[in-house]
Design an enzyme around this catalytic site. Structure first.
Site, PDB file in Angstrom:
ATOM      1  N   SER A 139      56.100  54.662  28.284  1.00 48.79           N
ATOM      2  CA  SER A 139      56.577  53.100  28.608  1.00 48.79           C
ATOM      3  C   SER A 139      55.291  52.637  27.570  1.00 48.79           C
ATOM      4  O   SER A 139      54.205  53.109  27.574  1.00 48.79           O
ATOM      5  CB  SER A 139      56.355  52.776  29.891  1.00 48.79           C
ATOM      6  OG  SER A 139      56.168  51.284  30.123  1.00 48.79           O
ATOM      7  N   TYR A 152      51.652  53.433  38.646  1.00 47.57           N
ATOM      8  CA  TYR A 152      52.791  53.648  37.550  1.00 47.57           C
ATOM      9  C   TYR A 152      52.177  53.781  36.061  1.00 47.57           C
ATOM     10  O   TYR A 152      52.397  54.476  35.593  1.00 47.57           O
ATOM     11  CB  TYR A 152      54.009  52.650  37.611  1.00 47.57           C
ATOM     12  CG  TYR A 152      54.802  52.624  36.583  1.00 47.57           C
ATOM     13  CD1 TYR A 152      56.064  53.553  36.439  1.00 47.57           C
ATOM     14  CD2 TYR A 152      54.902  51.720  35.381  1.00 47.57           C
ATOM     15  CE1 TYR A 152      56.758  53.719  35.441  1.00 47.57           C
ATOM     16  CE2 TYR A 152      55.649  51.830  34.454  1.00 47.57           C
ATOM     17  CZ  TYR A 152      56.801  52.808  34.402  1.00 47.57           C
ATOM     18  OH  TYR A 152      57.594  53.012  33.401  1.00 47.57           O
TER      19      TYR A 152
END
Length: 259
Positions: A139, A152
């Site tokens: 990401s 995360y």
């Protein structure tokens, strides 16, 4: 099977769309996820639309024994993957001190450990056959410290670093490793992480999972090491090298502060 590709987390979002893209390029598929009904529906659709062979496996990849059993199952079916797409993962929007350890631990197991374990299991066979493609889903979070999503963001930084490292180790083997780094995307991820109402997502014209998947497949086939989707995201990923880490953390704090 014809150039089979293993895809984790294929029941929704980017993983679901990657399965469709791979099938459209005539790859047979092995799909693994927890939601068997969705996998079976996807299998039927892909086999009908593209005439490819699709095998499905229901399993929770946070569990090490499940990962080993899945790999042993592929070996029993004489499958040496041409491609491995480690897509399965999730996030959680909450201050770390208030978070559920069970959820954070599951995130670490899926986003980091499962990805690493499956790569280790599949890689020797890919090297032995002299060809292969690994695509690991990270990401744009990989480039930032992520306040309120600390685990995360850190997990995606691991994915980026790990994949860059093995890509270098694999030079000359015929096997490549690519990290796909999408920004905010239209998918079920935002709902599960409970972040669709924060500033990071609010009022944005987000790319679709299908657009990200098509970009990721092309980058994987080219053997591109790091693939950041979208011009704005590319610029932002480069800009993170110029700003102090404290400033970057403050930016994510402002964009992700829970209501």
């Amino acid at each position: 099977m014809a150039k089979p590709i293993l895809i984790t987390g294929a029941s929704s979002g980017i993983g679901y769309e990657l399965a469709k893209v791979c099938a459209a390029h005539h790859h047979d598929l092995v799909l693994v996820a927890r939601r068997e009904e969705r996998l079976l529906e996807l299998r039927a659709a892909l086999e009908t639309a593209h005439g490819v062979q699709v095998l499905t496996y229901r399993g929770d990849l946070t569990d090490a024994s499940t990962r080993q059993q899945f790999f042993d199952w592929t070996q029993a079916h004489s499958i040496i993957p041409y491609g491995l797409i480690n897509n399965a993962g999730f996030g959680d929007l909450t201050p770390f001190a208030d978070s559920s350890w069970e959820k954070q631990n599951a995130m670490l197991q899926l986003n980091i450990v499962a990805l690493t374990h499956l790569t280790r299991l599949c890689l020797p066979g890919m090297i032995a056959q002299g060809q292969g493609r690994i695509l690991n889903l990270a990401s744009t979070a990989a480039f930032l410290p992520g306040a309120y999503m600390a685990v995360y963001y850190a997990s995606k930084a691991y994915v980026l670093s790990f994949t860059e490292a093995i890509a270098t180790e694999l030079e000359g083997t015929g096997v490549t490793a690519t990290t796909l780094c999408p920004g905010p995307t239209q998918s079920e991820f935002a709902d599960r992480a409970e972040i669709k109402d924060v500033k990071l997502f609010e009022g944005k014209n987000l790319p679709t999972s299908a657009e990200v998947a098509a970009y990721g497949y092309e980058a994987m086939e080219k053997g591109q090491r790091t693939a950041v989707h979208g011009t704005t995201n590319k610029v932002l990923s480069l800009a993170t090298r110029l700003l102090p880490r404290k400033n970057l953390a403050d930016i994510t704090k402002g964009m992700q502060k829970p209501a």
